[in-house]
Write a protein that holds these residues in place. Structure first.
Motif, PDB file in Angstrom:
ATOM      1  N   ASP A   7       0.826  -1.209   0.000  1.00 33.67           N
ATOM      2  CA  ASP A   7       0.000   0.000   0.000  1.00 33.67           C
ATOM      3  C   ASP A   7       0.863   1.263   0.000  1.00 33.67           C
ATOM      4  O   ASP A   7       0.544   2.238  -0.675  1.00 33.67           O
ATOM      5  CB  ASP A   7      -0.951   0.022   1.194  1.00 33.67           C
ATOM      6  N   ALA A   8       1.948   1.243   0.748  1.00 31.25           N
ATOM      7  CA  ALA A   8       2.851   2.403   0.786  1.00 31.25           C
ATOM      8  C   ALA A   8       3.449   2.655  -0.600  1.00 31.25           C
ATOM      9  O   ALA A   8       3.493   3.793  -1.069  1.00 31.25           O
ATOM     10  CB  ALA A   8       3.956   2.186   1.815  1.00 31.25           C
ATOM     11  N   ALA A   9       3.890   1.588  -1.248  1.00 30.12           N
ATOM     12  CA  ALA A   9       4.456   1.729  -2.591  1.00 30.12           C
ATOM     13  C   ALA A   9       3.415   2.294  -3.554  1.00 30.12           C
ATOM     14  O   ALA A   9       3.717   3.178  -4.362  1.00 30.12           O
ATOM     15  CB  ALA A   9       4.970   0.376  -3.084  1.00 30.12           C
ATOM     16  N   GLY A  10       2.191   1.812  -3.455  1.00 32.52           N
ATOM     17  CA  GLY A  10       1.123   2.314  -4.312  1.00 32.52           C
ATOM     18  C   GLY A  10       0.848   3.786  -4.097  1.00 32.52           C
ATOM     19  O   GLY A  10       0.664   4.544  -5.060  1.00 32.52           O
ATOM     20  N   ARG A  11       0.851   4.217  -2.853  1.00 31.36           N
ATOM     21  CA  ARG A  11       0.613   5.637  -2.551  1.00 31.36           C
ATOM     22  C   ARG A  11       1.723   6.520  -3.098  1.00 31.36           C
ATOM     23  O   ARG A  11       1.491   7.666  -3.454  1.00 31.36           O
ATOM     24  CB  ARG A  11       0.483   5.857  -1.047  1.00 31.36           C
TER      25      ARG A  11
END
Length: 62
Positions: A7-11
């Motif tokens: 999720d962090a990478a996606g954000r």
């Protein structure tokens, strides 16, 4: 709020592998280890993004 690496990478618009590489070499956002789990605070991601603010290409790293 804590989120996982995916999720962090996606954000951030990055791949999870980039975050993994940054954890080894440094220079990425602050993260937390909870047991074997890696977690990122949404607030820390915002701080990381805001640290990259520049007004022109000749500015150095702050």
């Amino acid at each position: 709020m804590l989120i996982d690496e995916k999720d962090a990478a996606g954000r951030l618009g990055l791949s999870p592998r980039t975050l993994q590489a940054w954890r080894v070499s440094g220079g990425g956002p602050i993260y937390r280890k909870i047991g074997r789990r890696v977690a990122y605070a949404v607030e820390d991601l915002a701080v990381f993004v805001n640290a990259g603010v520049r007004t022109n290409t000749s500015e150095g790293v702050r």
